[in-house]
Design a protein around this motif. Structure first.
Motif, PDB file in Angstrom:
ATOM      1  N   THR A  82      -3.834 -29.488   9.280  1.00 25.13           N
ATOM      2  CA  THR A  82      -3.958 -30.822   9.915  1.00 25.13           C
ATOM      3  C   THR A  82      -4.236 -31.965   8.865  1.00 25.13           C
ATOM      4  OG1 THR A  82      -6.701 -30.389   9.728  1.00 25.13           O
ATOM      5  CG2 THR A  82      -5.162 -30.229  11.890  1.00 25.13           C
ATOM      6  N   GLU A  83      -4.556 -31.500   7.580  1.00 26.70           N
ATOM      7  CA  GLU A  83      -4.955 -32.483   6.544  1.00 26.70           C
ATOM      8  C   GLU A  83      -3.491 -32.971   6.119  1.00 26.70           C
ATOM      9  OE1 GLU A  83      -7.289 -34.092   5.186  1.00 26.70           O
ATOM     10  OE2 GLU A  83      -8.433 -32.787   6.963  1.00 26.70           O
ATOM     11  N   ALA A  84      -2.245 -32.048   5.776  1.00 25.02           N
ATOM     12  CA  ALA A  84      -1.025 -32.216   5.829  1.00 25.02           C
ATOM     13  C   ALA A  84      -0.413 -33.352   6.719  1.00 25.02           C
ATOM     14  CB  ALA A  84      -0.176 -31.121   5.793  1.00 25.02           C
ATOM     15  N   LYS A  86      -2.121 -35.637   8.492  1.00 25.41           N
ATOM     16  CA  LYS A  86      -2.759 -37.028   8.213  1.00 25.41           C
ATOM     17  C   LYS A  86      -2.258 -37.426   7.077  1.00 25.41           C
ATOM     18  CE  LYS A  86      -7.170 -35.123   8.659  1.00 25.41           C
ATOM     19  NZ  LYS A  86      -8.656 -35.188   8.698  1.00 25.41           N
ATOM     20  N   ALA A  87      -1.713 -36.705   6.144  1.00 25.83           N
ATOM     21  CA  ALA A  87      -1.221 -37.221   4.872  1.00 25.83           C
ATOM     22  C   ALA A  87       0.079 -37.724   5.198  1.00 25.83           C
ATOM     23  CB  ALA A  87      -1.067 -36.079   4.004  1.00 25.83           C
ATOM     24  N   ARG A  88       0.975 -37.234   6.232  1.00 24.26           N
ATOM     25  CA  ARG A  88       2.206 -37.753   6.492  1.00 24.26           C
ATOM     26  C   ARG A  88       1.880 -39.154   7.301  1.00 24.26           C
ATOM     27  NH1 ARG A  88       4.717 -34.608  11.019  1.00 24.26           N
ATOM     28  NH2 ARG A  88       6.689 -35.817  10.441  1.00 24.26           N
ATOM     29  N   VAL A  89       1.002 -39.217   8.004  1.00 27.43           N
ATOM     30  CA  VAL A  89       0.819 -40.339   8.774  1.00 27.43           C
ATOM     31  C   VAL A  89       0.421 -41.610   7.540  1.00 27.43           C
ATOM     32  CG1 VAL A  89      -1.086 -41.771  10.007  1.00 27.43           C
ATOM     33  CG2 VAL A  89      -0.379 -39.544  10.803  1.00 27.43           C
ATOM     34  N   GLU A  90      -0.458 -41.282   6.723  1.00 30.77           N
ATOM     35  CA  GLU A  90      -0.367 -42.160   5.509  1.00 30.77           C
ATOM     36  C   GLU A  90       0.459 -42.606   4.967  1.00 30.77           C
ATOM     37  OE1 GLU A  90      -3.547 -43.891   5.047  1.00 30.77           O
ATOM     38  OE2 GLU A  90      -3.993 -42.806   6.933  1.00 30.77           O
ATOM     39  N   ALA A  91       1.509 -41.486   4.613  1.00 29.21           N
ATOM     40  CA  ALA A  91       2.940 -41.902   3.945  1.00 29.21           C
ATOM     41  C   ALA A  91       3.593 -42.777   4.775  1.00 29.21           C
ATOM     42  CB  ALA A  91       3.629 -40.724   3.341  1.00 29.21           C
ATOM     43  N   LYS A 150      -5.331 -30.382  17.101  1.00 32.13           N
ATOM     44  CA  LYS A 150      -4.275 -29.743  16.202  1.00 32.13           C
ATOM     45  C   LYS A 150      -2.971 -29.992  16.427  1.00 32.13           C
ATOM     46  CE  LYS A 150      -7.968 -26.235  14.814  1.00 32.13           C
ATOM     47  NZ  LYS A 150      -8.468 -27.214  13.772  1.00 32.13           N
ATOM     48  N   VAL A 151      -2.549 -31.198  16.492  1.00 30.44           N
ATOM     49  CA  VAL A 151      -1.068 -31.557  16.862  1.00 30.44           C
ATOM     50  C   VAL A 151      -0.402 -32.425  15.878  1.00 30.44           C
ATOM     51  CG1 VAL A 151      -1.726 -31.413  19.369  1.00 30.44           C
ATOM     52  CG2 VAL A 151      -1.978 -33.652  17.937  1.00 30.44           C
ATOM     53  N   ASN A 152       0.937 -32.565  15.961  1.00 25.64           N
ATOM     54  CA  ASN A 152       1.677 -33.051  14.967  1.00 25.64           C
ATOM     55  C   ASN A 152       1.194 -34.597  14.819  1.00 25.64           C
ATOM     56  OD1 ASN A 152       3.082 -33.036  17.453  1.00 25.64           O
ATOM     57  ND2 ASN A 152       4.741 -33.964  16.898  1.00 25.64           N
ATOM     58  N   ALA A 153       1.840 -35.370  13.569  1.00 29.37           N
ATOM     59  CA  ALA A 153       1.227 -36.551  13.473  1.00 29.37           C
ATOM     60  C   ALA A 153       2.118 -37.725  14.647  1.00 29.37           C
ATOM     61  CB  ALA A 153       1.715 -36.996  11.992  1.00 29.37           C
ATOM     62  N   GLU A 154       3.438 -37.201  14.848  1.00 33.04           N
ATOM     63  CA  GLU A 154       3.996 -37.960  15.763  1.00 33.04           C
ATOM     64  C   GLU A 154       3.348 -38.239  17.140  1.00 33.04           C
ATOM     65  OE1 GLU A 154       7.165 -36.182  13.022  1.00 33.04           O
ATOM     66  OE2 GLU A 154       5.251 -35.455  14.079  1.00 33.04           O
TER      67      GLU A 154
END
Length: 544
Positions: free
Chosen positions: A36-38, A40-45, A97-101
């Protein structure tokens, strides 16, 4: 030939081929993730990329439509950092625990639904803003960024609707006109189209897009809101003549630069301009306005993250006055509230904000804010020909309190050895029926009236001007409104005051003669309408 009808939001005619604006429809699938941290990092990027994109759009809008209209993209950038919005995305990723999109999409749906359900029309419009920024984040996450093909030709852009960022991102030099199936004349997209001087028709209906395709010939009449798809020769000839006549009229208007605003019988009328920012002064001078009849001082508050201090306000007012080189400048005091909200004012949610805690009501109950602005205005008054007017007046007692505070400020400045102009005019806006009805009592207390027809119309007709569903019931030529204006003019002149109109009706040239026969001394309009109104004034003969 097929004909469609919507609402014209910028009067001009465009002829050419249609280009259907295709949004990149991204199918958002829910997928389970372990890291999940990855996500959330995708969202920030994706948000960081969105911020860069919005900054570029803001700078483009700044050049094309000015600072006031570009502010919507600053709001979008602020929404990117909204705590509630971002916490929702992160919470969905963490708990489900789902994808950022998927998390961004669900958050967008929830927030848009929340805004749409609000009673306030201004807040309802924020639903589109949430979807706009969310779509941008999702596009960055998926790499599915919309790109329109550039053939080098100009096209009539047709779409279901256009987000503000999409409107500004389109190359203005490649756009003949905008046509949308949905949308409101008060939407940001409609406002941007008007300020970009591009013919636009909105609300044509869902069937429209089913009947057109890329390359189809069409004519857009922004005056009537009509679109003719594959027009016949008679329609083409008629509208070509109308287009040529409109262009000739605009050319002739340019010849009016430097001419007097005087009727055929010799009556002089002041024609001023309305502006919302110091950056609009160039447009005032370019269009040969005789002065500024409405300077909306709230832009200083809307642009700031905290209350603008006295020095900041003083420098802004001084710059306007110096730039206008002795021409009249009328600055309206703070008019926050209703559809203009500022977070740091901490205004309570109201069921009916248009009739609530706003404008002079805030100033009189928060005198420290009011006195700071008045000090800045009085200090700036020595740098030009300044008039100050107070909005949302409804009673004599309010005006007495205002004038008493003005005297307090002047006394403080004298005591501190600060100079100010003794000839600065003070006026009030006639924008409530109450002010018009007691204008005989108010006129002896001020130097001038300025009629705000936008609010006067909504209060007189009980029609919320922010609500698109009410538009069919808004009759700006209603007899009651005209009677209130005439009553105010009569009472102003009887008591030695002058009167102007700074609302939208000032630019309605079908009423120019009516207003002049009432005795209106000044008309203040958007800079682009100055020459059009001058032409109307010069064709009036009050002897007949």
């Amino acid at each position: 030939m097929k004909k469609f009808t919507g609402k014209g939001v910028y009067g001009a005619i465009a002829m050419g081929k249609i280009s259907v604006f295709q949004k990149q429809d991204t199918l958002i699938q829910r997928t389970s993730v372990k890291d999940t941290e990855a996500e959330k990092a995708r969202v920030e990027a994706a948000k960081a990329a969105a911020a860069e994109q919005l900054q570029a759009i803001y700078e483009k809008a700044l050049k094309e439509v000015g600072e006031t209209n570009a502010q919507i993209f600053e709001i979008h950038m602020m929404m990117l950092e909204d705590d509630d919005y971002n916490e929702s995305i992160q919470n969905i990723i963490d708990t489900q625990k789902v994808n950022a999109e998927y998390a961004v999409s669900i958050t967008a749906d929830n927030f848009a639904e929340m805004f749409s359900a609000m009673d306030d029309a201004y807040m309802q419009a924020r639903a589109a803003d949430v979807r706009d920024i969310s779509d941008r984040i999702i596009a960055n996450l998926t790499g599915n960024v919309a790109v329109q093909e550039d053939s080098g030709e100009k096209h009539i852009i047709c779409a279901d609707d256009l987000a503000p960022s999409e409107t500004v991102s389109l190359d203005k030099d490649k756009v003949l006109a905008f046509v949308t199936a949905h949308g409101s004349s008060n939407s940001h997209t409609a406002i941007l189209a008007r300020n970009m001087n591009i013919p636009a028709v909105i609300g044509v209906g869902s069937d429209f897009l089913k009947e057109v395709q890329d390359g189809t010939e069409a004519i857009v009449d922004g005056f009537t809101g009509e679109i003719f798809v594959e027009p016949d020769e008679e329609t083409r000839r008629r509208l070509l003549e109308k287009q040529k006549a409109d262009e000739e009229k605009k050319r002739l208007l340019l010849e009016l630069k430097g001419k007097e605003n005087v009727t055929r019988d010799g009556t002089k009328v002041n024609i001023y301009a309305n502006i919302g920012s110091v950056d609009n002064i160039g447009a005032v001078l370019l269009n040969d306005a005789g002065g500024i009849g409405l300077f909306r001082s709230e832009f200083l508050y809307l642009e700031n993250n905290d209350y603008p201090n006295e020095e900041q306000q003083f420098l802004a007012y001084k710059r306007v006055l110096e730039s206008m080189a002795g021409k009249k400048v009328i600055i309206r005091t703070l008019d926050i509230g209703a559809d203009k909200q500022v977070d740091y004012f901490h205004l309570k949610k109201e069921d009916n904000p248009a009739m609530g805690y706003r404008a002079i009501r805030i100033c009189l109950t928060r005198p420290e804010i009011f006195k700071t602005q008045l000090r800045a205005l009085y200090r700036a008054s020595i740098y030009g020909n300044l008039g100050v007017m107070f909005p949302m007046i409804t009673s004599v007692s309010e005006l007495e309190k205002i004038l008493a505070i003005c005297e307090e400020v002047k006394a403080e400045l004298r005591e501190q050895g600060v100079t100010y102009s003794d000839t600065m005019e003070l006026g009030i806006m006639i924008e409530t029926p109450a002010a018009a009805i007691i204008s005989d009592r108010l006129a002896p207390m001020v130097d001038f009236f300025s009629v705000g027809t936008n609010d006067l119309t909504q209060y007189t007709l009980a029609c919320d001007r922010q609500n698109p569903d009410i538009e069919p019931f808004i009759d700006t030529h209603h007899e009651a409104i005209l009677r209130l204006i005439e009553m105010s003019a009569r009472n102003a002149h009887a008591n030695g005051a002058w009167i102007g109109i700074c609302g939208e009706l000032a630019a309605d040239t079908t009423l120019t003669e009516t207003f002049l026969r009432m005795g209106i001394d000044e008309l203040s309009v958007s800079p682009a309408f100055v020459l059009k109104v001058r032409d109307a004034v010069r064709n009036v003969d009050l002897r007949k």
